[in-house]
Design a protein around this motif. Structure first.
Motif, PDB file in Angstrom:
ATOM      1  N   GLU A  44      -6.920   2.082   7.153  1.00 24.40           N
ATOM      2  CA  GLU A  44      -6.000   2.059   6.020  1.00 24.40           C
ATOM      3  C   GLU A  44      -5.397   3.449   5.781  1.00 24.40           C
ATOM      4  OE1 GLU A  44      -6.010   0.946   1.250  1.00 24.40           O
ATOM      5  OE2 GLU A  44      -7.683   0.318   2.519  1.00 24.40           O
ATOM      6  N   LYS A  63      -1.321   4.498   6.200  1.00 15.51           N
ATOM      7  CA  LYS A  63      -0.572   5.152   5.121  1.00 15.51           C
ATOM      8  C   LYS A  63      -0.008   6.494   5.587  1.00 15.51           C
ATOM      9  CE  LYS A  63      -2.939   3.072   1.156  1.00 15.51           C
ATOM     10  NZ  LYS A  63      -3.808   3.330  -0.026  1.00 15.51           N
ATOM     11  N   LYS A  95       3.947   7.475   5.929  1.00 14.83           N
ATOM     12  CA  LYS A  95       4.481   8.644   5.231  1.00 14.83           C
ATOM     13  C   LYS A  95       5.149   9.604   6.207  1.00 14.83           C
ATOM     14  CE  LYS A  95       3.214  12.418   2.131  1.00 14.83           C
ATOM     15  NZ  LYS A  95       2.120  13.135   1.423  1.00 14.83           N
TER      16      LYS A  95
END
Length: 648
Positions: A241, A245, A249
């Motif tokens: 996870e 992310k 980004k």
């Protein structure tokens, strides 16, 4: 003259006269008319349909005509569905401006007999104040000023977190790496000097930990953990996870993504095992913990070093607070308060408020308040944070006898304060109903988050210097202050820079997370502090050019322009804005009010002549209106801790 109460009373009379029914004035729903409709105030007529047994539009027409005929200063009306829009007479607005134009504090409310304490800032003494503290301080200070203007007696306090393992880290690093240096010998601001050693400790610990990870002992610990399939699966899920992310980004920002940073080994040592290593294996960790134990035992050498380094930090804090224009009525120190609350827990245990487990620890059951069971005293008799918070609240009540306590603390502590407040209620504290957590979101920079341990935090002093530098550059480009001497010019630039910083942060509702952009904050055309200051400066220029004026002719100004009435209406709303901001503990309402008033005045200044008005009456009235706006902008911005320059 209170036009709102006049209208509400008029509606009560109208309902009685037209429909033979009784309603109360506070039941009349009245609000400023929305900008897209004509009118000053709007009455909601839907509640009267059962009384009148008529359609809302017909009720609106009947009420509007009655108010126009019978109530002073209701000049006209229109009905939009179930909403009655009322237009207030020009004579009322003219008289109001004439009444308040020379009163700098017309919106300040009388004393209400209540005392409120506002706790804010509350820093640790192991590092300087940073951007997160800035938001806390600005919210706390402006809230205290708004409450004062709303009629409260206000006490401003902070709890200085001057003890604990973090402070010992700075002390230990100074002992080992400081070579007896002082802030003076290092040429550093004292709190920055101490903060340097906190970062130094973390750097040394990081190197120590890195070496241990590669050692046989470290690899054995990692191998033993990897043998736990359940733990590994859980870690892999978390790691995947995080990696997703980070990759997303990186793509958004056009940066590279490093998969090597998201391995099980890095995750284990970086997240899962770090605290265990510090507590059980680290030589630096053992030394810091030993120093804390010596402090608690009152060791003379450790206490002397603690006092010396904290003294340096306080000197630096005071300098920062002075630059921000902030002061406190009383400082509480955790080294004095950390033992408070124990007696209250013991008394509460006897009364059945708390309960004791078999191991001797003491708890409170808050499940009926949808919270949980909460530890309030460890089995060895030592305090937890909530213990000392209970004791500190009681101590403050003894000191000041306040009716309310407002805690300005970041939203990561929301649960803690729910538990604290519920516990104080059950203890029967007399101020328990007046407790409020002014919770606020974190502040990021355009470059992202900050980490104090890694030395990537933006210090408050550096941030102030940056916005002042931005203000200086803007001022030099506009070339408007060159006729002033250096001291005068720098004083104005400082006012502009600090207004940019303070306004940009305060205008955002506290609960929202925000990004602070130094360049955007000084934009003279945006929703910024300098934009509001510019409206004030513009008015001062008009008043200087106008010189001494006989303003009696303003009484002959009978017909106001639409924007003049709008400005008068905004001025009239200022006391209510203060009341609402105080009731909600939300200074953003005052900030946005100041911006809207400044924006309206800029438009008025652009569209209408003041000194060359079409008549002496118009000129006199516009000068009065301008002066009233200036006083209100100055008073409003002062509530936010912002000074207004005479020039820009």
């Amino acid at each position: 003259m209170n036009i709102i109460e006049t209208i509400q009373s008029g509606v009560v009379q109208a309902v009685k006269s037209l429909y033979d029914a009784d309603v109360t004035a506070d039941s009349v729903t009245l609000s400023p008319t929305r900008k897209e409709f004509e009118g000053d105030y709007t009455v909601v007529v839907f509640p009267y349909t059962k009384i009148a047994r008529k359609k809302p539009e017909q009720i609106g027409e009947e009420l509007g005509q009655y108010l126009k005929d019978q109530v002073a200063h209701v000049a006209d009306f229109n009905v939009i569905k179930g909403f009655l829009n009322l237009e207030v007479s020009d004579s009322f607005w003219a008289a109001f401006v004439g009444d308040i134009y020379a009163k700098e504090d017309f919106a300040r409310l009388p004393a209400n007999g209540q005392k409120v304490m506002v706790e804010f800032s509350s820093p640790n003494t192991n590092k300087p104040l940073h951007l997160g503290h800035i938001r806390n301080i600005l919210l706390g200070w402006s809230t205290s000023q708004i409450l004062d203007a709303a009629g409260y007696e206000v006490v401003k306090v902070q709890v200085v977190n001057d003890r604990g393992i973090a402070i010992c880290k700075s002390m230990l690093a100074w002992e080992r790496f400081g070579n007896a240096a002082t802030p003076a010998s290092a040429g550093q601001k004292p709190d920055h000097f101490v903060g340097h050693f906190y970062v130094k400790f973390e750097q040394a610990f990081k190197e120590e930990y890195k070496t241990w990870q590669a050692s046989e002992a470290g690899q054995q610990v990692f191998a033993a953990w990897k043998a736990d399939e359940k733990a590994v699966k859980k870690a892999e899920k978390t790691l995947d996870e995080k990696a997703r992310k980070a990759m997303a980004k990186a793509e958004r920002e056009g940066k590279g993504f490093e998969p090597a940073e998201y391995t099980l080994e890095k995750h284990f040592f970086g997240t899962i095992y770090k605290n265990t290593y510090f507590n059980e294996h680290s030589e630096l960790g053992q030394a810091a913990k030993a120093m804390l134990l010596k402090w608690e035992a009152g060791d003379e050498e450790v206490i002397a070093l603690w006092k010396q380094m904290n003294g340096w930090v306080y000197e630096g804090f005071d300098e920062t607070y002075e630059r921000l224009g902030v002061e406190f009525d009383k400082l509480y120190y955790e080294s004095d308060t950390y033992l408070l609350g124990k007696d209250t827990i013991k008394t509460g245990l006897q009364k059945g408020i708390f309960y004791e487990k078999e191991d001797g620890s003491v708890w409170i059951d808050l499940t009926d308040a949808k919270l949980d069971h909460k530890l309030v005293l460890r089995s060895d008799g030592t305090s937890v944070y909530i213990t000392q918070d209970i004791g500190t609240a009681q101590e403050r009540y003894k000191d000041f006898g306040v009716d309310k306590m407002v805690y300005v603390v970041a939203d990561e502590q929301d649960y803690h304060f729910k538990v604290l407040f519920e516990t104080l209620k059950r203890l029967g504290e007399p101020y328990a109903e007046g407790l409020y957590h002014l919770s606020y979101g974190m502040v990021d920079l355009p470059s992202g988050k900050m980490k104090s341990r890694e030395g990537t935090v933006v210090d408050a002093d550096d941030l102030m210097a940056e916005v002042i530098a931005e203000a200086r550059q803007n001022t030099e480009e506009r070339d408007t202050l060159n006729d002033l001497n250096t001291e005068e010019r720098e004083a104005i630039i400082r006012q502009i820079g600090l207004a940019a910083l303070k306004f940009f942060i305060i205008k955002v509702q506290p609960q929202k997370r925000m990004v602070f952009d130094p360049k955007e904050s000084v934009d003279m055309q945006g929703q910024t502090g300098p934009y509001v200051q510019n409206a004030y400066v513009r008015i001062q220029s008009v008043l200087r050019k106008g010189g001494e004026q006989d303003l009696q002719a303003a009484a002959e100004y009978a017909t106001l322009e639409t924007i003049e009435k709008a400005l008068a209406g905004q001025l009239y709303a200022f006391p209510v804005v203060i009341q609402e901001a105080a009731a909600n503990y939300d200074p953003s309402g005052v900030a946005n009010y100041c911006y809207d008033l400044a924006k309206q005045y800029h438009r008025f200044y652009h569209d209408f002549s003041i000194l060359n008005a079409e008549s002496d009456a118009a000129k006199a009235f516009r000068l009065k209106l301008s002066q009233a706006v200036a006083h209100t902008l100055k008073a409003g911005m002062q509530l936010l801790g912002i000074e207004m320059p005479a020039r820009m």
